[in-house]
Design a protein around this motif. Structure first.
Motif, PDB file in Angstrom:
ATOM      1  N   SER A 118      -7.727  -0.142  -0.410  1.00 49.68           N
ATOM      2  CA  SER A 118      -8.750  -0.182   0.635  1.00 49.68           C
ATOM      3  C   SER A 118      -9.219  -1.614   0.883  1.00 49.68           C
ATOM      4  O   SER A 118      -9.227  -2.448  -0.028  1.00 49.68           O
TER       5      SER A 118
ATOM      6  N   SER B 286     -19.210  -0.091   0.995  1.00 51.80           N
ATOM      7  CA  SER B 286     -17.936   0.430   1.522  1.00 51.80           C
ATOM      8  C   SER B 286     -16.992   0.814   0.382  1.00 51.80           C
ATOM      9  O   SER B 286     -16.120   1.650   0.555  1.00 51.80           O
TER      10      SER B 286
ATOM     11  N   GLU C 170      -6.380   1.623   3.714  1.00 49.98           N
ATOM     12  CA  GLU C 170      -7.615   2.205   4.219  1.00 49.98           C
ATOM     13  C   GLU C 170      -8.585   1.071   4.572  1.00 49.98           C
ATOM     14  O   GLU C 170      -8.901   0.235   3.712  1.00 49.98           O
TER      15      GLU C 170
ATOM     16  N   LYS D  39     -12.119   0.105   5.134  1.00 54.33           N
ATOM     17  CA  LYS D  39     -13.440   0.684   4.842  1.00 54.33           C
ATOM     18  C   LYS D  39     -14.535   0.107   5.722  1.00 54.33           C
ATOM     19  O   LYS D  39     -15.632   0.663   5.779  1.00 54.33           O
TER      20      LYS D  39
ATOM     21  N   PRO E  95      -1.756   2.737  -2.671  1.00 50.43           N
ATOM     22  CA  PRO E  95      -2.758   2.780  -1.605  1.00 50.43           C
ATOM     23  C   PRO E  95      -3.949   1.875  -1.959  1.00 50.43           C
ATOM     24  O   PRO E  95      -4.382   1.850  -3.121  1.00 50.43           O
TER      25      PRO E  95
ATOM     26  N   LYS F 219      -1.168   3.793   4.520  1.00 46.93           N
ATOM     27  CA  LYS F 219      -1.825   3.904   3.207  1.00 46.93           C
ATOM     28  C   LYS F 219      -2.834   2.774   2.959  1.00 46.93           C
ATOM     29  O   LYS F 219      -3.373   2.649   1.871  1.00 46.93           O
TER      30      LYS F 219
ATOM     31  N   THR G 287       0.839  -1.215   0.000  1.00 50.86           N
ATOM     32  CA  THR G 287       0.000   0.000   0.000  1.00 50.86           C
ATOM     33  C   THR G 287       0.870   1.259   0.000  1.00 50.86           C
ATOM     34  O   THR G 287       0.400   2.331  -0.358  1.00 50.86           O
TER      35      THR G 287
ATOM     36  N   ILE H 277      -4.032   0.055  10.348  1.00 48.92           N
ATOM     37  CA  ILE H 277      -3.875   1.467   9.959  1.00 48.92           C
ATOM     38  C   ILE H 277      -2.700   2.124  10.683  1.00 48.92           C
ATOM     39  O   ILE H 277      -2.117   3.061  10.171  1.00 48.92           O
TER      40      ILE H 277
END
Ligand code: UDP
Length: 195
Positions: free
Chosen positions: A103, A153, A129, A131, A101, A127, A97, A122
């Protein structure tokens, strides 16, 4: 990718770097990639359960979790390049990430555990994420709501830790209505990430 036949289960013969490369490619590719990392116990179970064998063989990436599978491949004289365990691949995706990046949605483990894993992720990987998350002890009637939550999400990667082969069956059954790019069965990895 080269396939290696281990008692009728077609494993992908990839290194960890190649497995990560596949995941990164699929983040920006079409559709959803199903990734499973069966250990020798699940490979044995697939011998007795043709439906499970079929599910494994319909994976987009099927990699050997555990030295037992790699050993079996050597005994059969069709050696796999290396063991690519689920937790190691998840960690590499998280490390990646930094350059791409990404998610995530975390599904599985006992109530409270996925949140802990999310907090650790996190803090270790800024980076990445997260959700959303949901524990893994839901009733069949709750499934539609969970899928809606995952899709709403917008997460790119769905990590599913319901234990094997429950998670493989769950991903297989629901893949066509999931909007994420990668769905991966990760066994007890959520507990590991929760520390
Ligand atoms: N788990 C779950 N729902 C279930 C059964 C198991 O979320 O109905 C979770 C369990 O809490 C654990 C993970 O699945 O986090 C993996 O369990 P286990 O170590 O037994 O499976 P394996 O790693 O051997 O696949």
């Amino acid at each position: 990718m080269e396939k290696i036949n281990i008692h009728g289960v077609m494993m992908d013969n990839v290194t960890m770097d190649e497995a990560l490369g596949f995941v990164v490619e699929r983040l920006d590719g079409p559709g959803i990639a199903k990734i499973y990392t069966p250990n020798s116990e699940i490979m044995m179970q697939a011998q007795r359960d043709p439906a499970l064998k079929d599910i494994l063989n319909q994976a987009d990436l099927l990699i050997a979790d555990g030295a037992g599978v790699v050993l079996a491949s050597r005994i059969l004289r069709r050696p796999l390049k290396e063991k690519v365990s689920g937790i190691d691949l998840v960690k590499r995706i998280l490390e990646n990430t930094r350059t791409r990046p990404t998610s995530f949605f975390i599904l599985g483990a006992k109530p409270g555990v996925a949140e802990k894993a999310a907090i650790n992720i996190i803090s270790d990987y800024p980076k990445a994420e997260i959700k959303g998350w949901h524990h893994g002890y839901f009733q069949p009637g709750e499934e539609d709501g969970i899928i809606e939550k995952i899709n709403d999400s917008g997460a790119e990667v769905l990590l599913v830790g319901l234990g094997a082969p429950k998670q493989e069956k769950w991903i297989h059954r629901n893949a066509s209505r999931l909007n994420c790019k990668v769905a991966m069965g990760i066994g007890g990895s959520i507990d590991v990430l929760a520390g």
